[in-house]
Scaffold this motif. Structure first.
Motif, PDB file in Angstrom:
ATOM      1  N   GLU A 411     -43.195  41.071   1.270  1.00 48.19           N
ATOM      2  CA  GLU A 411     -41.755  41.225   1.116  1.00 48.19           C
ATOM      3  C   GLU A 411     -41.358  40.782  -0.299  1.00 48.19           C
ATOM      4  O   GLU A 411     -42.049  39.961  -0.913  1.00 48.19           O
ATOM      5  N   GLU A 414     -41.376  37.122  -0.835  1.00 43.70           N
ATOM      6  CA  GLU A 414     -42.722  36.569  -0.834  1.00 43.70           C
ATOM      7  C   GLU A 414     -43.432  36.844  -2.158  1.00 43.70           C
ATOM      8  O   GLU A 414     -44.179  36.001  -2.680  1.00 43.70           O
ATOM      9  N   HIS A 435     -46.119  44.735  -5.020  1.00 48.84           N
ATOM     10  CA  HIS A 435     -46.046  43.643  -4.030  1.00 48.84           C
ATOM     11  C   HIS A 435     -47.419  43.342  -3.417  1.00 48.84           C
ATOM     12  O   HIS A 435     -47.498  42.881  -2.275  1.00 48.84           O
TER      13      HIS A 435
END
Length: 967
Positions: A411, A414, A435
């Motif tokens: 995410e 994160e 990511h």
């Protein structure tokens, strides 16, 4: 029963101290009357014996012999012998790491003492002879028990015990040292220092000396608060395997996934099927990190252990073979190496059976296909499995009921946590990294403490990995690309230096750059690639300098060849090996001792086996058989049977394909040695015979002689004595004809000496072994020297010269202990125990056999183990423990038959026949003795044949109702 008369007590004590052995008339006279015997000594002694028999209530307990008397009771009924045996068991438990068991056994042994030894026995001679020895043995056991209690962390309750011991034995420094450690660990440093001052003053006043170096060093360590003196932490159970890699520091996010996987792995309700979680996702998404993190989080739910393996399904080098994974798991579960099957289906069956009833967690990382996983699946629902893979593993889901958990990218929040940054620029960088944890980590390392916006400007349209690579110095970029040639799971600084043809310090500095850039992982002086980074490195290297990549690969493989050869020189210099054909200079690790050599080979084993396979498949082919040949002795020592078999087969296939006769012969010899080790004598003989043919074809007399020697020994151990003699004598003639060094004759002469012992030609055996000993000493062949001394002891024993035997064996034990040769030490201890048996010292023999078995516990040779079991059983028989002896003889017989060790089978049959006779089972005893006679006659084992015929005669006497001799 109370024995009131002093002379009767002295007589009973003298006989009890030597229970089961004859005490001569002269000794008894000395014990009862010292230097002032009565006029009718023998008659008076006979009267005392008669009255003592009446007091005991069973006249048969004291038997009259030609020159003395013997108390016929099992030694375990005599406190002093029970003490010795129990203390020996405690010592063995302590050496094996079972400290709680050791403490309990030491307590049992010490509880047998109810006062000073022989305190109510009116015999100065007996007390002078026996009390000092018994008192010293008691003090040693106290010291050993104290060490165990300290290791268990019981220092507080040990302090009063040690106060009493130091008061009773004020000059025994080891008690004072233990007291000081116990006080220090109880936060009583001042009292510990005062204890040192007290003992120092007493030693000075009473003996005029200062404390010994050990006590002085302990005093200094207490003064400075040396951390090594700290109390032991909670001891992990050594029998519970835990192979998990360390948890990822600062693991970020994935909370929902962690909870979901945890519920799938360890549900609260009952289950019948094995929970299998297939954790899938794209490269670099963090599958391994998540699996390891969950496994650590749930470790308390699986008290029987955690197993982990990287299957290397996506590595540039070869995947981890399933047979090697199962071998690793079975060893971790406590299966002795020699009992691990070499067939993968048999291994898998054994693995599943061992997991039944256990609660264990398995993490199978980087699986490329279901076939890599299925043989590793347990059958117990209490042992869940986590599999990570880039593929969806549909077959595992459809057939084996795996639950798939697809791992997506992080995410945004994160990702920012991984970057340790916030703000729009950091958000943009996280998006540019996709990511993905792997890419985010590389970007975070590149940004460092600088502004993220400036990094984004430099990044432009490139990937963070491209920028990190471009930012390296030219030397680091070159090294990064060349390291893609590493065939195994990791590498050292020296391996990198050789691959890149750099000095080791320069390679170390460049590796630090790569680790700082997160392009390689560093742990404990070793380095590894993520699979994706290895592919990237290979890609850029092939684009920039494909010729350099090929040269780097050859240099790395040559480094492995020379490093293995160097270790072989330290570990087994006497072992015939192919010459390491490396012309250029190689940068070797600093390995100066045999222990360092074995540690290096242990650490590099997976890399070396991968290198052998790589060389066999991609060349240079000679490296495969050179490495396999050089590792032969190491794989023998460590009983790494699976790796041994696979490397020898790769080497053999490569040598056969290349039509290299010397290499092919060496690999047949390698496989011959392996199957000899496995006890598969027929296969061993077939490989050795083919090696002999190839050496003869090439005219290599020296190599043919070496293989002939091994062939002779295998035939000797299999019981084919005639062929063994022919091979050994041919070997000796070839060695002398080839003009090789005389040092090579030592092993052959030793083999001929063993043959002479087995056939009862003892004088010839002594001559042969004496010559072998002289050659071994002259050429510094320590292993051969120990073997020759041991066998000279055995020959002397059979010649009825026990003291000469013990002299040879004492020297062999000293040398083997100094050298750390555990199997040789076990063989010597077993031989000493056998001599002690002949002398009637059954308790001492049992203690020696226990010590021998402890030496063999980790990786002992099964032939030696069989012999030790025979001696242990014989000792227990002499002690009257017939049921235990029966069980141990059966174990020895089963083991001997399983490995095809016919001489050991014969000895076990004789012993088992004797025990069955004494247990009142003469029919069974006769059948066993008859088998032993037939076997020893067929093999020509004359020494054992005599024992077998004597036992058969005793059994027939028993069947006819004639009293036997009680053997």
């Amino acid at each position: 029963m109370s024995v009131r008369a002093g002379k009767h007590r002295a007589l009973l004590a003298a006989l009890s101290l030597r229970a089961g052995r004859v005490v001569s008339i002269g000794e008894l006279v000395s014990f009862l009357w010292g230097g002032d015997p009565p006029a009718r000594t023998r008659g008076t002694l006979q009267t005392y014996v008669m009255r003592l028999r009446q007091l005991l209530g069973d006249p048969s307990l004291i038997r009259t012999t030609s020159d003395g008397y013997r108390l016929v009771v099992p030694p375990e009924q005599v406190d002093v012998h029970r003490f010795t045996t129990t203390a020996g068991l405690a010592r063995q438990a302590a050496q094996s790491g079972h400290l709680a068991d050791a403490a309990a056994l030491y307590s049992d042994a010490l509880s047998l003492w109810r006062g000073p030894a022989l305190s109510d026995v009116p015999s100065d001679t007996l007390r002078d002879d026996e009390v000092p020895r018994l008192a010293e043995r008691l003090l040693v056991v106290h010291e050993e028990r104290n060490d165990v209690e300290l290791a268990l962390g019981n220092h507080e309750r040990l302090v009063p015990v040690l106060r009493s011991l130091t008061a009773d034995h004020p000059l025994r420094e080891r008690f004072w040292a233990q007291l000081m450690v116990a006080l220090y660990r109880g936060s009583r440093q001042a009292e510990a220092l005062e204890a040192f001052r007290l003992v120092a003053r007493m030693l000075d006043e009473q003996l005029g000396i200062e404390p010994g170096p050990a006590l002085r060093e302990l005093h200094q360590a207490i003064l400075v608060g040396d951390p090594s003196l700290a109390a032991p932490a909670d001891r992990a159970d050594p029998d519970v395997p835990d192979q998990l890699p360390p948890d990822v520091p600062g693991f970020v996010g994935r909370d929902e996934l962690v909870d979901r996987i945890s519920r799938l792995i360890a549900p609260d309700g009952p289950r019948t099927a094995v929970p299998i979680v297939a954790l899938t996702g794209v490269p670099g998404v963090g599958k391994t990190a998540l699996a390891v993190h969950v496994a650590h989080r749930l470790r308390d739910r699986f008290p029987d252990g955690r197993l982990y393996v990287d299957l290397r399904g996506y590595a540039l080098g070869p995947a981890t073979p399933v047979v090697e994974v199962l071998t690793r798991f079975l060893r971790a579960l406590g299966v002795p190496p020699e009992q691990i099957p070499v067939d993968v289906d048999e291994q898998s069956t054994l693995f599943r059976s061992l997991l039944t009833g256990r609660r264990m967690l398995l993490v199978l990382d980087n699986a490329a296909a279901p076939d890599q996983v299925r043989p590793l699946l347990p059958g117990a629902a209490s042992c869940p499995v986590v599999v990570t893979s880039r593929d969806d593993l549909r077959g595992l889901i459809a057939v084996d009921g795996a639950r798939r958990v697809k791992l997506d990218v992080l995410e945004p929040a994160e990702s920012l946590a991984v970057l340790r940054r916030t703000g729009p620029a950091a958000e943009e960088l996280a998006r540019r990294c996709g990511h993905l944890p792997l890419t985010l980590g590389i970007a975070a390392a590149s940004v460092g403490n600088g502004p993220v916006a400036r990094y984004l400007e430099r990044l432009g349209d490139r990937r963070p990995l491209d920028l990190a690579h471009a930012a390296l110095t030219p030397g680091a970029r070159r090294l990064f690309g060349l390291l893609s040639v590493v065939p195994g799971p990791d590498f050292t600084t020296e391996a990198a230096a050789n691959a890149a043809d750099l000095p080791v310090p320069e390679a170390a500095a460049l590796l630090d750059q790569l680790a700082a850039a997160r392009l390689v992982r560093s742990a404990g002086g070793r380095y590894a690639f993520h699979d994706e980074l290895a592919r990237f490195a290979a890609g850029v290297a092939d684009l920039e300098s494909p010729e350099q990549v090929g040269a780097a690969r050859v240099r790395l493989l040559e480094f492995y060849v020379r490093a293995v050869d160097h270790c072989a020189e330290l570990l087994y210099p006497d072992l015939m090996r192919l010459p390491a054909k490396v012309g250029r200079a190689v940068r070797l690790p600093r390995i100066e001792t045999a222990a360092q050599a074995r540690a290096w080979l242990d650490a590099e084993r997976a890399n070396l086996t991968a290198a052998i396979r790589s060389a066999a498949e991609r060349g240079p082919a000679a490296v495969s058989w050179l490495l396999a040949d050089g590792l032969r002795g190491y794989l023998w020592i460590g009983k790494h049977v699976t790796e041994w078999l696979s490397t020898a087969r790769y080497g053999l296939d490569a040598a056969h394909e290349q039509r290299d006769v010397a290499g092919e012969a060496a690999m047949h010899q390698n496989l011959g040695t392996l199957h000899w080790r496995l006890g598969d004598f027929a296969t061993s003989i077939a490989h050795y015979t083919r090696a002999v043919e190839l050496h003869r074809l090439s005219g290599d007399l020296a190599s043919e002689a070496g293989v002939r020697g091994n062939l002779g020994v295998v035939r000797l151990e299999s019981g084919d004595l005639a062929s063994a003699r022919n091979d050994l004598e041919t070997c000796l003639a070839l060695q002398r004809e080839s003009g090789g060094p005389r040092s090579g004759e030592a092993g052959v002469l030793t083999g001929l000496g063993v043959l002479a012992i087995e056939t009862g030609e003892l004088a010839e055996a002594v001559d042969l072994l004496g010559e072998a000993l002289a050659i071994s000493v002259e050429h510094g062949l320590r292993g051969s020297e120990i073997t020759a001394l041991t066998l000279l002891g055995v020959a002397s024993q059979h010649m009825g010269e026990p003291q000469r035997a013990l002299s040879h064996l004492a020297e062999a034990l000293r040398l083997s202990t100094e050298a750390g040769f555990r199997e040789a030490t076990a063989r010597v201890l077993e031989s000493i125990a056998s001599v002690r048996l002949d002398l009637g010292e059954h308790a001492e023999a049992l203690e020696l056999a226990d010590a021998a078995l402890a030496e063999l516990r980790e990786d002992g040779d099964q032939r030696i183990t069989t012999n030790v079991l025979v001696v242990m059983a014989s000792a227990n028989r002499g002690l009257g423990s017939l049921r235990t002896a029966d069980e141990q003889f059966q174990q020895a017989l089963t083991k001997a038959r399983r490995i095809g060790y016919l001489p050991g089978e014969a000895r076990a049959l004789v012993g088992l026949a004797g025990v069955r006779r004494l247990l009142g089972q003469p029919a069974e005893a006769k059948a066993l003795a008859t088998q032993a006679v037939a076997l020893t006659t067929r093999l020509g084992l004359r020494v054992t044949e005599r024992s077998a015929r004597a036992e058969l005669a005793a059994v027939e006497d028993a069947l006819a109702g004639t009293p036997g001799d009680g053997r």
